[in-house]
Design an enzyme around this catalytic site. Sequence first.
Site, PDB file in Angstrom:
ATOM      1  N   LYS A 171       0.885  -1.227  -0.038  1.00  0.00           N
ATOM      2  CA  LYS A 171      -0.155  -0.174   0.018  1.00  0.00           C
ATOM      3  C   LYS A 171       0.805   1.214  -0.042  1.00  0.00           C
ATOM      4  O   LYS A 171       1.981   1.157   0.664  1.00  0.00           O
ATOM      5  CB  LYS A 171      -1.014   0.152   1.206  1.00  0.00           C
ATOM      6  CG  LYS A 171      -1.997   0.982   1.168  1.00  0.00           C
ATOM      7  CD  LYS A 171      -2.763   0.749   2.455  1.00  0.00           C
ATOM      8  CE  LYS A 171      -4.015   2.036   2.546  1.00  0.00           C
ATOM      9  NZ  LYS A 171      -4.892   1.716   3.832  1.00  0.00           N
ATOM     10  N   SER A 210      -9.940  -0.807   7.353  1.00  0.00           N
ATOM     11  CA  SER A 210      -9.371  -0.385   6.055  1.00  0.00           C
ATOM     12  C   SER A 210      -8.685  -1.964   5.220  1.00  0.00           C
ATOM     13  O   SER A 210      -8.127  -1.754   4.096  1.00  0.00           O
ATOM     14  CB  SER A 210      -8.427   0.583   5.970  1.00  0.00           C
ATOM     15  OG  SER A 210      -9.191   1.901   6.106  1.00  0.00           O
ATOM     16  N   SER A 216      -9.735   1.636   2.992  1.00  0.00           N
ATOM     17  CA  SER A 216      -9.005   2.496   1.948  1.00  0.00           C
ATOM     18  C   SER A 216      -8.002   1.582   1.248  1.00  0.00           C
ATOM     19  O   SER A 216      -7.241   2.186   0.590  1.00  0.00           O
ATOM     20  CB  SER A 216      -8.077   3.576   3.033  1.00  0.00           C
ATOM     21  OG  SER A 216      -7.216   2.891   4.011  1.00  0.00           O
TER      22      SER A 216
END
Length: 485
Positions: free
Chosen positions: A79, A178, A154
Amino acid sequence: MDFTNYKAHELKDLISKKEVSVEEVTKAHLENVKNIDAKVNAFLYIAEEEALNDAKALDEKLSKGEDIGLLGGAPLGIKDNISVKNMQNTCASKILEGYISPYDATVSESVKSQGGVILGKLNMDEFAMGSSTENSAYKITRNPWDLDRVPGGSSGGSAAAVASKEVPLALGTDTGGSVRQPASFCGIVGLKPTYGRVSRSGVVAYGSTLDQVGTLGRDVKDCALLTQVISGVDHRDFTTANINVPNYENSLSENIKGKKIALPKEFFKDGLDPKVQKSIYDALEVFKANGAEITEVSLPLADYAISAYYLLACAEASSNLARFDGVRYGHRSESVEDAVDVYFKSRSEAFGKEVKKRIMLGTYALSAGYYDAYYKKALKVRNLIKGEFENIFKDFDAIISPTAPTPAYKIGEKTENALEMYLGDIYTVPVNIAGIPAISLPCGVADGLPVGLQIMGNYFKEDTLFNLAYSYEQSTKWHEMHPNL
């Protein structure tokens, strides 16, 4: 032989037996990224040259008979808020556009030292603020099951990349769901470890008392493997716990006889899609058949978790994001008169709408006259919620709930309704408030879209979660579902 169809632990075995090289596996996945990512938009940066160099170095070690670590040459994505040396780290924000990390986060270091090949950086909601990956400043990631729908957030890029077989593994971060919610939306496995189990050093902070690096994979074994690699105490993060990390592979047993599972009635009220509810109830029958005992319990304060979470997370974000000033790197406003202008105008121009909203909410909650009324009260609610979980874990091994109240929704469907968007995290947020671990795994389909089951555990009992999740997974076929891209 299409290596992208293999799980990470299967690739590791093939590589160790010299049936395939790390370079071949890496090339196959990079080719898949090139073919698929234009549809999915999971990657923000593809590290082709770096990945191939790392793969060749691992093959060289293998040729000398050296051990290449637990990941054994498996590819993965990271990420874009987790630092990887010499790669961009933008947090999907314009304010960090062009920023190249000069060092590795501890988890990136661990992945490299254990033979993981990093293929690049994955898309996310800006500064991890969002539940759909629509808040990225660069692109909207799409759900591989239906390209008109969100992948969750997210860590939407991480989940979409794993589900579409661009990578078998990915790292994400989980502040209020997330990792777990995107895992649910994309039909894969996602674990949020106990707060303090995994180092946050080198991870860009959103809510420092809530953030935790999590793992995503296509089955429980892959998730356990990556969690093993990144777990443990770190002198660079004083919040990591000096508690022994068990061998998670040993916990991958189908035997759950006598395990006690709690079912909170508050998690099965209005707002839960009936098809999601049916999938969860069907899953409970599998746990019962495998020998677990299930009892309904009450978690009354869970209803206050979302309110407390947004006060605490936004307050911490307003402090953490004050460091992004447009002075040293990233976006810098050109229409400035003085140094103060640089700070205010750069932030106004470069931060997205959701980030500005959360910074303002957090600043308001911390301001004189409102600190006691909002922030302090949220801290009290947090302690009460922790107490409720601790009481349940005196008698139970785990708690089961849906991961999300609905399957993946259409892109743009909830962008104008903040409350509806925030309530999508209603089952995941209490976990972060309490700091406990939780795993999401696929348990069904609603209208052709994956449904996720969440298992919550006691502090540092990730092994119990893997045991329960593995037992369920081996009794069903949901983890074998794949989107048709």
